[in-house]
Enzyme design. Structure first.
Site, PDB file in Angstrom:
ATOM      1  N   GLU A 291       0.758  -1.397  -0.020  1.00  0.00           N
ATOM      2  CA  GLU A 291      -0.241   0.041  -0.116  1.00  0.00           C
ATOM      3  C   GLU A 291       0.898   1.214  -0.142  1.00  0.00           C
ATOM      4  O   GLU A 291       0.951   2.058   0.972  1.00  0.00           O
ATOM      5  CB  GLU A 291      -0.759  -0.037   1.117  1.00  0.00           C
ATOM      6  CG  GLU A 291      -1.951   0.733   1.499  1.00  0.00           C
ATOM      7  CD  GLU A 291      -2.716   0.528   2.669  1.00  0.00           C
ATOM      8  OE1 GLU A 291      -3.911   0.118   2.490  1.00  0.00           O
ATOM      9  OE2 GLU A 291      -1.998   0.981   3.650  1.00  0.00           O
ATOM     10  N   TYR A 334       8.670  18.696   8.493  1.00  0.00           N
ATOM     11  CA  TYR A 334       9.619  17.508   9.123  1.00  0.00           C
ATOM     12  C   TYR A 334      10.977  17.758   8.695  1.00  0.00           C
ATOM     13  O   TYR A 334      11.872  17.151   9.067  1.00  0.00           O
ATOM     14  CB  TYR A 334       9.226  16.315   8.040  1.00  0.00           C
ATOM     15  CG  TYR A 334       7.860  15.985   7.784  1.00  0.00           C
ATOM     16  CD1 TYR A 334       7.117  15.683   8.856  1.00  0.00           C
ATOM     17  CD2 TYR A 334       7.161  16.021   6.417  1.00  0.00           C
ATOM     18  CE1 TYR A 334       5.854  15.326   8.457  1.00  0.00           C
ATOM     19  CE2 TYR A 334       5.822  15.645   6.228  1.00  0.00           C
ATOM     20  CZ  TYR A 334       5.238  15.466   7.483  1.00  0.00           C
ATOM     21  OH  TYR A 334       3.939  14.821   7.092  1.00  0.00           O
ATOM     22  N   CYS A 365       4.476  35.473   5.957  1.00  0.00           N
ATOM     23  CA  CYS A 365       4.773  36.447   7.045  1.00  0.00           C
ATOM     24  C   CYS A 365       4.856  35.285   8.332  1.00  0.00           C
ATOM     25  O   CYS A 365       4.254  35.429   9.094  1.00  0.00           O
ATOM     26  CB  CYS A 365       3.695  37.443   7.618  1.00  0.00           C
ATOM     27  SG  CYS A 365       3.564  38.466   6.147  1.00  0.00           S
TER      28      CYS A 365
HETATM   29  C1  LIG Z   1       0.237   7.353   4.603  1.00  0.00           C
HETATM   30  C2  LIG Z   1      -0.582   5.626   4.530  1.00  0.00           C
HETATM   31  C3  LIG Z   1       0.033   5.001   3.535  1.00  0.00           C
HETATM   32  C4  LIG Z   1       1.466   5.499   2.565  1.00  0.00           C
HETATM   33  O1  LIG Z   1       2.492   5.548   3.218  1.00  0.00           O
HETATM   34  P1  LIG Z   1       3.690   6.066   2.277  1.00  0.00           P
HETATM   35  O2  LIG Z   1       4.964   5.984   3.205  1.00  0.00           O
HETATM   36  O3  LIG Z   1       3.642   7.136   1.561  1.00  0.00           O
HETATM   37  O4  LIG Z   1       4.143   4.833   1.413  1.00  0.00           O
HETATM   38  C5  LIG Z   1      -0.237   3.686   3.381  1.00  0.00           C
HETATM   39  N1  LIG Z   1      -1.159   3.237   4.252  1.00  0.00           N
HETATM   40  C6  LIG Z   1      -1.772   3.931   5.562  1.00  0.00           C
HETATM   41  C7  LIG Z   1      -2.656   3.214   6.133  1.00  0.00           C
HETATM   42  C8  LIG Z   1      -1.254   5.205   5.337  1.00  0.00           C
HETATM   43  O5  LIG Z   1      -1.958   5.990   6.347  1.00  0.00           O
END
Ligand SMILES: *Cc1c(COP(=O)(O)O)cnc(C)c1O
Length: 443
Positions: A291, A334, A365
């Site tokens: 994911e 970050y 600003c």
């Molecule tokens: C943000 C997120 C991701 C993706 O994270 P990356 O570091 O961009 O790959 C995947 N799964 C969930 C549940 C997230 O919140």
């Protein structure tokens, strides 16, 4: 472990960039204005194919794009055409997925014995009331990060299948703010409470078919690999109803000079082995998902800005551009590093330029409005070709957590977004107008 066969989105060595995916940067700025997000479609396709194509015997069955990284409809449409599914973390992201052509729920089981992939998964630690309505209306599959979601879902979708997001007790990210595991994280269901939560799911009449972990964003493969062991143990607690496991996202991207792509072949092999052991234990096939967000879009994205002032503050030189942390928030959020290049403006000499150390800031600003800052907010400098007013400064590898984190702070309109494909640029989101800024307000 490195995989140098994958070209990185590295900036040109001389620090000058004249084109993005074959289209002149100066023309892009002239046609669409600045600040401007530009995405290279072919780069996104390449990153999708890195993951959708099998590596030897090892393959992810589903690549699911965490759209929060870059959720423009044109980008969602592009990854959908690559066979990539999508994750949604809000009602708005469900709407985007549907608008980009994703089906709300899975079709029938294929002939391969694998369970069908959910085109859209809603992943969150809560249902706000609109998201619960939206999920129920369309029959969207849910990945629950809190046990309270189970009863709330069961009331609206009796008998539904669900995924559990587990907090494995540890996490890791490029920043403490992107670490999503361990006691310091609000995310997921604590790994030791899974047996209790399984009883709650059963009492609510839900079937737990999926297991998911995501320990953080921008971590490294060694940390990510630790997840597989914990996931396997928790999977056995859940038992035979399980038909899908997700390794989550978090795949790193090389941002700094000298960084290289991670070895994704070794990573999929590790997860495939985990999947095979679970298939053996349960006696049926298990769908294996990954994911990623950042990995699919970060390198495709460029933020094109115009240099509007060059000045000395004592001994330090500042370039001030027309984008700020309202446009790209990663440096202020970050201390994130983005490569930068210069494109000579109209009438500016494009031949070799001397270089100099400069701090780069924006128009807001607020003194934190600096693109060259380190974690903790310290102003740093960057070695760049010397710039003058009217030159274009390109902030690179800005395609993930770029536009999506942009805001209207200081009443600045959201920038435009352009997709470059096959040597042509297409406006895929119009720049906001000043009137957009106060739509809905009354005096
Ligand atoms: C943000 C997120 C991701 C993706 O994270 P990356 O570091 O961009 O790959 C995947 N799964 C969930 C549940 C997230 O919140």
């Amino acid at each position: 472990m490195t995989d140098t066969s994958t070209p990185s989105g590295g900036a040109p060595h001389d620090g000058l960039r004249h084109a993005i995916a074959g289209v002149s940067v100066a023309d892009l700025a002239a046609r669409h204005g600045t600040p401007l997000y530009v995405y290279d479609a072919e780069c996104i396709r390449r990153r999708c194919r890195d993951l959708t194509r099998p590596r030897g015997d090892d393959a992810w069955d589903t690549v699911r794009f965490a759209q929060k990284a870059c959720s423009n409809l044109a980008v969602l449409d592009l990854v959908r055409r690559e066979g990539v599914m999508v994750d949604a973390v809000s009602t708005g992201e469900i709407r985007r997925a549907l608008a980009a052509g994703y089906a709300p729920h899975a079709g029938r089981r294929g002939g391969d014995g694998l369970p069908p992939a959910h085109p859209i998964v809603y992943t969150a630690d809560i249902f706000d009331r609109p998201s619960l309505d939206e999920v129920a209306r369309h029959g969207i599959h849910v990945n629950c990060g809190s046990a309270d979601m189970l009863e709330q879902l069961a009331e609206r979708m009796p008998g539904a299948e669900v995924t559990l997001r587990v907090n494995p007790g540890f996490g890791h990210g490029h920043s403490q703010k992107t670490n999503t595991g361990g006691e310091g994280s609000k995310h997921g269901i604590w790994h030791e409470s899974i047996p209790d939560v399984m009883r709650r799911a059963e009492a609510a009449g839900l079937m737990v078919t999926g297991l998911h972990m995501h320990i953080g964003s921008g971590t490294d493969l060694a940390h990510l690999a630790e997840v597989a062991g914990t996931l396997e143990r928790v999977a056995r607690d859940i038992g035979r109803s399980l038909d899908t496991v997700s390794a989550g996202g978090g795949l790193p991207v090389p941002y700094r000079p000298g960084e290289v792509h991670a070895d994704l072949g070794g990573y999929v092999a590790l997860w495939n082995a985990t999947r095979r052991r679970l298939e053996e234990a349960f006696g049926h096939r298990i769908r294996l998902e990954i994911e990623p967000g950042r990995y699919l879009t970060a390198e495709s994205g460029y933020l094109v800005t115009e240099v509007r002032a060059v000045k000395m503050q004592g001994s330090r030189k500042y370039l001030l551009v027309d984008a700020g942390f309202n446009t790209l928030a990663r440096p202020v959020m970050y201390g994130a590093y983005h490569p930068m290049t210069l494109c000579p403006g109209p009438g500016s000499p494009s031949a070799a330029r001397s270089r100099e150390e400069v701090a780069v800031g924006g128009p807001l600003c607020e003194s934190g409005d600096i693109f060259t800052q380190t974690d903790g907010g310290f102003v740093a400098t960057r070695d760049l070709p010397s710039a003058r007013v009217g030159d274009l400064l390109v902030i690179e590898i800005a395609g993930a957590y770029g536009f999506v984190m942009a805001s209207n702070y200081n009443s600045k309109p959201l920038p435009a977004e352009v997709l470059v494909d096959g040597g042509r640029d297409r406006l895929v989101r119009a720049r906001q107008t000043p009137e957009d800024l106060f739509r809905g307000e009354t005096v």
